[in-house]
Design a protein around this motif. Structure first.
Motif, short mmCIF file in Angstrom:
data_model
loop_
_atom_site.label_atom_id
_atom_site.label_comp_id
_atom_site.label_asym_id
_atom_site.label_seq_id
_atom_site.Cartn_x
_atom_site.Cartn_y
_atom_site.Cartn_z
N LEU A 44 0.86 -1.18 0.00
CA LEU A 44 0.00 0.00 0.00
C LEU A 44 0.89 1.24 0.00
CD1 LEU A 44 -2.85 1.32 0.29
CD2 LEU A 44 -2.52 1.20 2.78
N LEU A 102 -7.83 5.13 6.28
CA LEU A 102 -7.38 4.01 5.45
C LEU A 102 -8.15 2.72 5.70
CD1 LEU A 102 -3.52 4.56 5.59
CD2 LEU A 102 -5.09 5.13 3.72
N GLY A 103 -8.98 2.69 6.73
CA GLY A 103 -9.78 1.49 6.97
C GLY A 103 -10.66 1.14 5.79
N GLU A 107 -8.27 -4.13 3.38
CA GLU A 107 -7.35 -5.26 3.41
C GLU A 107 -6.06 -4.86 4.11
OE1 GLU A 107 -5.17 -6.35 -0.28
OE2 GLU A 107 -6.40 -4.81 -1.27
N GLN A 108 -5.27 -5.85 4.44
CA GLN A 108 -3.96 -5.61 5.04
C GLN A 108 -2.87 -6.03 4.05
OE1 GLN A 108 -4.38 -7.76 8.84
NE2 GLN A 108 -4.44 -5.77 9.87
N VAL A 112 3.43 -1.32 3.99
CA VAL A 112 2.70 -0.06 3.84
C VAL A 112 3.73 1.06 3.89
CG1 VAL A 112 0.98 1.49 4.81
CG2 VAL A 112 0.59 -0.98 4.85
N GLU A 130 -3.14 4.79 11.31
CA GLU A 130 -3.99 4.18 10.28
C GLU A 130 -3.17 3.30 9.35
OE1 GLU A 130 -7.58 4.79 9.19
OE2 GLU A 130 -7.55 4.89 11.37
N CYS A 134 -3.10 -1.11 8.65
CA CYS A 134 -3.20 -1.76 7.34
C CYS A 134 -2.07 -2.74 7.08
CB CYS A 134 -3.22 -0.71 6.23
SG CYS A 134 -4.71 0.29 6.18
#
Length: 274
Positions: A44, A102-103, A107-108, A112, A130, A134
């Motif tokens: 991410l 970012l929720g 997904e994780q 990140v 946040e 993630c």
């Protein structure tokens, strides 16, 4: 972030962002490689802008990995999507999201990452929290963030000093911290990250092309600066003329904003304490 961001976005920002990535890109790529970036990972990229880093990451995690780039600006994302299509990158997608929400990604990820983001946020600690949420347990959070205080001109220049003072005044007026990079190591520790690492990089701008990065900031931020009332249009023109003269003079070099590159792992439940 939309109200606090001072610079142009989309096509209007293309020249500055391209130059910015030319200068800092090698450091960012080395940092991400040291964070363990490899094929098959999910990544991410928060505050991805026009997507140069997200696109490069996509090439590194292919063929089975994928990248999600998020940014609050649809104009930035429009450029990012077009460039990804032009490069034939099918494993990167882009979404319009705030770094503080970012929720909604849903997904994780294995990794990140953010670059040049936190100094533009009024609540950078919330964004990092946040971002950590993630990260998969055992995955990596990585921040590549700036510190204005380290920027300087060699030899000293009153025009450069005036430009730095003006940025600080504008940042305070917008409740921003342009030295936040120097706080990221402590924030990672406070968030409970494990194996927290820090390294610092600072590009030296010695050519006319690279030194142009500094006045480009003030040209793009002209409207925000003048609207702030901190300096008149004529006063700003005087500052810009002074730092453009530095860019044109081979006897001057600029040490750009210093980047604090911090990485840490999200703890695994039941694993050892940080």
């Amino acid at each position: 972030m939309a109200d606090s961001y001072m610079l142009d976005v989309g096509r209007d920002a293309a020249d500055r962002l391209t130059l910015l990535n030319q200068i800092y890109g090698p450091f960012s790529r080395a940092f991400l490689s040291d964070c363990g970036l490899r094929p098959g990972m999910t990544v991410l990229d928060v505050g991805c802008g026009t997507g140069p880093v997200a696109a490069w990451i996509a090439t590194q995690v292919a063929p089975d990995g994928h990248v999600v780039g998020v940014d609050v600006s649809e104009e930035q994302l429009g450029v990012a999507r077009q460039r990804a299509v032009e490069r034939g990158l099918a494993n990167v997608t882009f979404r319009a999201l705030s770094a503080e929400a970012l929720g909604a990604v849903g997904e994780q990820f294995d990794l990140v990452y953010s670059r040049f983001l936190l100094v533009h946020l009024e609540r950078p600690e919330l964004a990092l929290r946040e971002m950590l949420a993630c990260v998969k347990p055992g995955g990596v959070l990585a921040s590549d963030e700036q510190e204005l205080a380290a920027a300087c001109c060699l030899p000293d220049s009153s025009a450069f000093s005036r430009s730095v003072d003006l940025v600080y005044q504008l940042a305070r007026a917008k409740n921003l911290n342009f030295d936040y990079g120097s706080s990221t190591f402590g924030t990672f520790r406070a968030l409970g990250c494990q194996d927290v690492k820090l390294r610092v990089v600072q590009p030296a701008l010695t050519t006319m092309q690279t030194k142009r990065l500094w006045p480009l900031f003030f040209v793009e931020a002209r409207a925000s600066i003048v609207d702030s009332g901190l300096v008149s249009a004529a006063g700003l023109n005087d500052i810009v003329d002074g730092i453009e003269a530095i860019a044109d003079d081979d006897d001057y070099a600029i040490l750009a904003m210093r980047n604090h590159q911090v990485s840490g792992r999200r703890p695994v439940p039941g694993g050892p304490r940080p």
